[in-house]
Design a protein around this motif. Structure first.
Motif, mmCIF file in Angstrom:
data_model
loop_
_atom_site.group_PDB
_atom_site.id
_atom_site.type_symbol
_atom_site.label_atom_id
_atom_site.label_comp_id
_atom_site.label_asym_id
_atom_site.label_seq_id
_atom_site.Cartn_x
_atom_site.Cartn_y
_atom_site.Cartn_z
ATOM 1 N N MET A 1 0.835 -1.204 0.000
ATOM 2 C CA MET A 1 0.000 0.000 0.000
ATOM 3 C C MET A 1 0.867 1.251 0.000
ATOM 4 O O MET A 1 1.920 1.275 0.612
ATOM 5 C CB MET A 1 -0.891 0.003 1.238
ATOM 6 C CG MET A 1 -2.051 -0.945 1.112
ATOM 7 S SD MET A 1 -3.123 -0.883 2.548
ATOM 8 C CE MET A 1 -3.615 0.829 2.570
ATOM 9 N N HIS A 2 0.393 2.263 -0.692
ATOM 10 C CA HIS A 2 1.120 3.528 -0.740
ATOM 11 C C HIS A 2 0.254 4.648 -0.187
ATOM 12 O O HIS A 2 -0.969 4.585 -0.257
ATOM 13 C CB HIS A 2 1.506 3.855 -2.183
ATOM 14 C CG HIS A 2 2.533 2.924 -2.741
ATOM 15 N ND1 HIS A 2 3.883 3.189 -2.673
ATOM 16 C CD2 HIS A 2 2.416 1.713 -3.325
ATOM 17 C CE1 HIS A 2 4.545 2.176 -3.218
ATOM 18 N NE2 HIS A 2 3.676 1.265 -3.623
ATOM 19 N N ILE A 3 0.906 5.675 0.322
ATOM 20 C CA ILE A 3 0.163 6.810 0.881
ATOM 21 C C ILE A 3 -0.497 7.574 -0.279
ATOM 22 O O ILE A 3 0.182 7.968 -1.222
ATOM 23 C CB ILE A 3 1.109 7.746 1.658
ATOM 24 C CG1 ILE A 3 1.744 6.979 2.823
ATOM 25 C CG2 ILE A 3 0.374 8.986 2.156
ATOM 26 C CD1 ILE A 3 2.924 7.663 3.460
ATOM 27 N N PRO A 4 -1.822 7.763 -0.234
ATOM 28 C CA PRO A 4 -2.484 8.464 -1.343
ATOM 29 C C PRO A 4 -2.068 9.937 -1.403
ATOM 30 O O PRO A 4 -1.829 10.561 -0.378
ATOM 31 C CB PRO A 4 -3.972 8.363 -0.985
ATOM 32 C CG PRO A 4 -4.078 7.384 0.107
ATOM 33 C CD PRO A 4 -2.766 7.341 0.801
ATOM 34 N N LYS A 5 -1.976 10.445 -2.630
ATOM 35 C CA LYS A 5 -1.678 11.873 -2.813
ATOM 36 C C LYS A 5 -2.970 12.564 -3.192
ATOM 37 O O LYS A 5 -3.721 12.055 -4.024
ATOM 38 C CB LYS A 5 -0.666 12.061 -3.946
ATOM 39 C CG LYS A 5 0.707 11.608 -3.585
ATOM 40 C CD LYS A 5 1.629 11.792 -4.762
ATOM 41 C CE LYS A 5 2.971 11.137 -4.454
ATOM 42 N NZ LYS A 5 3.697 10.794 -5.651
ATOM 43 N N ILE A 6 -3.227 13.710 -2.599
ATOM 44 C CA ILE A 6 -4.459 14.441 -2.900
ATOM 45 C C ILE A 6 -4.126 15.881 -3.257
ATOM 46 O O ILE A 6 -3.416 16.566 -2.517
ATOM 47 C CB ILE A 6 -5.437 14.377 -1.702
ATOM 48 C CG1 ILE A 6 -5.837 12.914 -1.499
ATOM 49 C CG2 ILE A 6 -6.678 15.242 -1.954
ATOM 50 C CD1 ILE A 6 -6.615 12.616 -0.287
ATOM 51 N N LEU A 7 -4.605 16.311 -4.406
ATOM 52 C CA LEU A 7 -4.320 17.663 -4.878
ATOM 53 C C LEU A 7 -5.568 18.291 -5.461
ATOM 54 O O LEU A 7 -6.396 17.592 -6.040
ATOM 55 C CB LEU A 7 -3.280 17.623 -6.015
ATOM 56 C CG LEU A 7 -1.954 16.944 -5.761
ATOM 57 C CD1 LEU A 7 -1.357 16.500 -7.069
ATOM 58 C CD2 LEU A 7 -1.020 17.903 -5.060
ATOM 59 N N ILE A 8 -5.692 19.596 -5.309
ATOM 60 C CA ILE A 8 -6.745 20.327 -6.003
ATOM 61 C C ILE A 8 -6.030 21.049 -7.143
ATOM 62 O O ILE A 8 -5.037 21.738 -6.916
ATOM 63 C CB ILE A 8 -7.429 21.380 -5.095
ATOM 64 C CG1 ILE A 8 -7.816 20.797 -3.742
ATOM 65 C CG2 ILE A 8 -8.620 22.004 -5.812
ATOM 66 C CD1 ILE A 8 -8.971 19.865 -3.720
ATOM 67 N N SER A 9 -6.539 20.869 -8.350
ATOM 68 C CA SER A 9 -5.790 21.369 -9.500
ATOM 69 C C SER A 9 -6.722 21.914 -10.581
ATOM 70 O O SER A 9 -7.928 21.669 -10.558
ATOM 71 C CB SER A 9 -4.973 20.205 -10.059
ATOM 72 O OG SER A 9 -4.436 20.524 -11.305
ATOM 73 N N ASP A 10 -6.132 22.626 -11.551
ATOM 74 C CA ASP A 10 -6.877 22.948 -12.775
ATOM 75 C C ASP A 10 -6.446 21.929 -13.836
ATOM 76 O O ASP A 10 -5.627 21.049 -13.562
ATOM 77 C CB ASP A 10 -6.604 24.393 -13.219
ATOM 78 C CG ASP A 10 -5.116 24.679 -13.352
ATOM 79 O OD1 ASP A 10 -4.326 23.715 -13.454
ATOM 80 O OD2 ASP A 10 -4.742 25.850 -13.363
#
Lengths: 119, 205
Positions: free
Chosen positions: B39-48
């Motif tokens: 398992m990997h740590i999820p990445k979360i981004l708000i982007s255009d």
């Protein structure tokens, strides 16, 4: 009683601490955001139990568990993880964890966990 | 890429919920493959959209062909689930699941769709369950794409602000690796924020 709570998520720690305090209001809590900090805190404070996440940056739970068990082979480590694979459970138990419980952990589950620990 | 409208607490809880959802999905796939998944740590981004393109380019190698499966989901929280698996990993998946040296293209496609179905259903259902809401799933579509142009120009018109949730599944012993993207549109940022706020209220109560 001192308990070390290890998770990279601040909210996961908060949730676990809240659940612990509901059952043990006087508990002293130590917090670590990764395995490396956890090992340092464990060395310094020798807590009665450790609640340890597996998937963390810097040092993951498997490595931290190995190091904690080297420091104190009788350490009471409960792995609290989203990883519910049988093999993950087998691995942490082989490394010396007392038990592994799936996230999220509720009050009933926590009560049962605390009962099984000799603290 | 700015993290607008979401506080650190919002991102932290979303990452944690995604982690729980991914844990369930990894276990389901591990059962299917009879193998241990990392398992990997999820990445979360708000982007255009431009940010999304940059992100995909940095996350997906451009020198390979990839099976890209897209599945829409709808409800109070809606969006698109993308599962990206290299041709080599897909071949290994087909080889492992069908227990044949050279699985047919149809077998590989079938295996990729099946894997995506399990992943999307488990991850999105678990995520929305934790957020006390429900979603409906639509029929997925799979394409074999050269390079990393996962999002078509037509798709670009549908998105402005996007939440990118990205994680990897890795079954090293079978050399099967995939990337997951969950994309949501502008208005969903508010819906998701409202759901997380409710969760935070419960937590801080």
């Amino acid at each position: 009683m001192k308990i070390l709570v290890v998770d990279d998520s601040k909210l996961a720690r908060l949730f676990l601490i809240k659940t612990l305090r509901e059952l043990e209001p006087g508990v002293e809590i130590l917090e670590a955001e990764n395995g490396l900090v956890a090992v340092e805190l464990f060395k310094e404070h020798r807590p009665s139990a450790v609640f340890l996440d597996l998937t963390m940056p810097v040092m993951d739970g498997y490595e931290a568990l190995k190091e904690i068990m080297q420091i104190n082979p009788k350490a009471q480590v409960v792995v609290v993880s989203a990883d519910i694979q049988t093999q993950a459970q087998e691995m942490v138990l082989a490394l010396g964890a007392k038990m592994m419980v799936p996230k999220p952990i509720n009050v009933d589950k926590m009560a049962s966990v605390l009962q099984q620990l000799s603290i | 890429m700015e993290q607008r409208e979401f506080s650190e607490d919002h991102l932290d809880i979303l990452r944690e919920l995604m982690n729980i959802a991914m844990g369930n999905a990894t276990a389901s796939i591990a059962d299917l493959l009879q193998a241990f998944g990392k398992m990997h740590i999820p990445k979360i981004l708000i982007s255009d959209m431009e940010g999304l393109h940059e992100y995909i380019r940095s996350a997906i190698p451009d020198n390979q062909r990839h099976y890209v499966t897209k599945q829409l989901f709808g409800g109070f929280f809606s969006g698109e689930f993308l599962f990206v698996i290299s041709e080599e990993s897909a071949l290994n998946l087909g080889h492992h699941l069908y227990d044949v040296t050279q699985p047919s293209d149809g077998d590989i496609l079938d295996a990729v769709v099946e894997l995506t179905n399990i992943l999307s259903a488990t991850i999105i259902s678990r995520l929305t369950e934790e957020l006390n809401t429900k979603v409906q799933f639509f029929v997925p579509s799979t394409d074999l794409i050269a390079g990393n142009d996962l999002i078509s120009p037509e798709d670009l018109l549908n998105y402005h602000s996007i939440i990118i949730i990205n994680t990897r599944m890795e079954f090293q012993n079978h050399n099967i690796n995939g990337q997951i993207f969950i994309l949501t549109k502008d208005e969903m940022i508010d819906s998701l924020k409202a759901l997380i706020d409710r969760k935070l209220e419960e937590l801080y109560a």
